[in-house]
Design an enzyme around this catalytic site. Sequence first.
Site, short mmCIF file in Angstrom:
data_model
loop_
_atom_site.label_atom_id
_atom_site.label_comp_id
_atom_site.label_asym_id
_atom_site.label_seq_id
_atom_site.Cartn_x
_atom_site.Cartn_y
_atom_site.Cartn_z
N SER A 276 -11.47 47.39 54.05
CA SER A 276 -10.15 46.44 52.83
C SER A 276 -10.40 45.36 52.00
CB SER A 276 -9.20 46.21 53.77
OG SER A 276 -8.35 46.16 53.88
N LYS B 240 -11.54 42.69 59.75
CA LYS B 240 -12.00 43.40 58.74
C LYS B 240 -13.37 43.17 58.41
CE LYS B 240 -11.61 47.03 57.92
NZ LYS B 240 -12.14 49.05 58.33
N ASP C 95 -14.64 59.93 67.15
CA ASP C 95 -13.59 59.66 66.97
C ASP C 95 -13.23 59.88 68.58
OD1 ASP C 95 -10.39 60.05 66.25
OD2 ASP C 95 -11.24 59.33 64.33
N THR D 51 -9.15 63.58 68.92
CA THR D 51 -9.70 65.51 68.37
C THR D 51 -9.37 65.12 67.23
OG1 THR D 51 -9.07 65.66 71.06
CG2 THR D 51 -9.66 67.45 69.37
N PHE E 97 -7.12 59.95 58.59
CA PHE E 97 -6.57 60.30 57.28
C PHE E 97 -8.04 60.31 55.93
CE2 PHE E 97 -5.03 58.37 52.82
CZ PHE E 97 -4.94 59.51 52.41
N ASP F 99 -15.03 56.18 71.69
CA ASP F 99 -14.60 54.75 72.38
C ASP F 99 -15.35 53.90 71.79
OD1 ASP F 99 -12.72 52.85 72.45
OD2 ASP F 99 -12.40 53.08 73.89
N TYR G 170 -5.38 42.14 60.79
CA TYR G 170 -6.17 42.74 60.44
C TYR G 170 -7.18 42.57 59.37
CZ TYR G 170 -6.78 47.26 57.59
OH TYR G 170 -6.79 48.35 56.89
N ALA H 58 -13.87 54.53 61.61
CA ALA H 58 -12.99 54.56 62.90
C ALA H 58 -12.49 52.74 62.35
CB ALA H 58 -13.48 54.33 63.71
N ILE I 252 14.88 55.42 47.69
CA ILE I 252 13.52 54.43 47.53
C ILE I 252 13.41 53.99 47.63
CG2 ILE I 252 11.29 54.36 47.35
CD1 ILE I 252 11.00 56.69 44.84
#
Length: 334
Positions: free
Chosen positions: A127, A155, A43, A46, A23, A63, A151, A84, A208
């Site tokens: 992050s 990080k 990456d 693809t 993204f 990788d 996570y 990544a 929502i």
Amino acid sequence: MGKTPNGSRPQNKLVAVTGGSGFVGSNLVARLVDDGHQVAIVDLATPAPELAALPGVQHRRADLRDYGETLLALRGVDTVYHLAGNASGTLSVERPRFDFQINGLGTCNVGNACVDQGVRRLVYMSSAIVYGTPQTFPMTEEHPIAPFLPYGASKLSGELTLRSLHDALGLQVMIARSFVVYGPGEDPRTAGGEVSQFLRWQLNELPIPVVGDIDRKTRDFVHVSDVCSALITMAENGVPGEIYNMGSGREVSMRGLADAVAVATGKPSRLKPDESELADSFRLVADISKLRGIGYEPKITLAAGLKSLAEHLGPFPELPSVTVAFSREPAVRA
Ligand SMILES: NC(=O)c1ccc[n+]([C@@H]2O[C@H](COP(=O)([O-])OP(=O)(O)OC[C@H]3O[C@@H](n4cnc5c(N)ncnc54)[C@H](O)[C@@H]3O)[C@@H](O)[C@H]2O)c1
């Protein structure tokens, strides 16, 4: 680096974007190409055909958990943007070792390969998750570090490893602690950010779902275009070894976001509150003074970002299918 006044391209430099098929990475690759760079997308996945077809773009499949592959992928590169990784808190709860292998070991491999290949500058996209539960508002880079998710720990391990490579080996690394990014290119099957999720439900004319306290849960949403500007500003003007909060500096509650979604789509929004999970019902907003100090200024307001994203998604886009999990029962071993 933009075009020169007479319209010609400046001296090309090879820049690598790890995670360039994802993204944020795909948006950054397009921006760097526009700025006149040759770009290596590093990456496992693809890149989209329209991204791979841009002038000067090459895909170096690697990788990053494998050091040999990482070293080869960064050959001849001037600047690396390391994006990544696993970006999902939920996946880190489900598969902590997988999360650590890419965010921890993979980041160590990238830093080490930058040293071995003589890469000039490295920008790492970390992050705000590393801060854990906010104690102050807004948060500066001095806020205590106490991640509550695997996570956040993975990080943070990436940050600490790269800073140690800066201190011990002179690696010129700048660290971006990103708040919640939104914009075109998010995968609705994996992306957990509320902006595109709310918009997707709304564009399908459905209520929502709002996880957590609708007023007390606030976030700092930053458009991916501003994130690209911030990362490039860090590569150009950042001080090696330093950490920079990367956000919009603006606070938006879940109710405020739903209201903004209604305005952007010209239709009232209906909410489906879910208060069964209140673990992240806190105010999470960046103090971005430090990043401003090196020349960054966010440009896209939430209203403008929502409007363009709504146009990009079109009517009835794919619905989000991400679950939110902050804990799980440990598996029973036979
Ligand atoms: N999206 C956000 O709101 C946000 C917020 C804070 C931080 N971040 C961080 O920004 C970075 C980019 O996030 P995103 O939302 O673009 O994620 P994304 O999932 O869209 O992209 C990640 C990319 O990394 C690649 N990748 C994963 N494992 C790899 C491996 N072993 N080797 C090579 N490539 C591998 C994937 O193929 C993918 O293209 C991540 O590091 C994430 O932790 C994102």
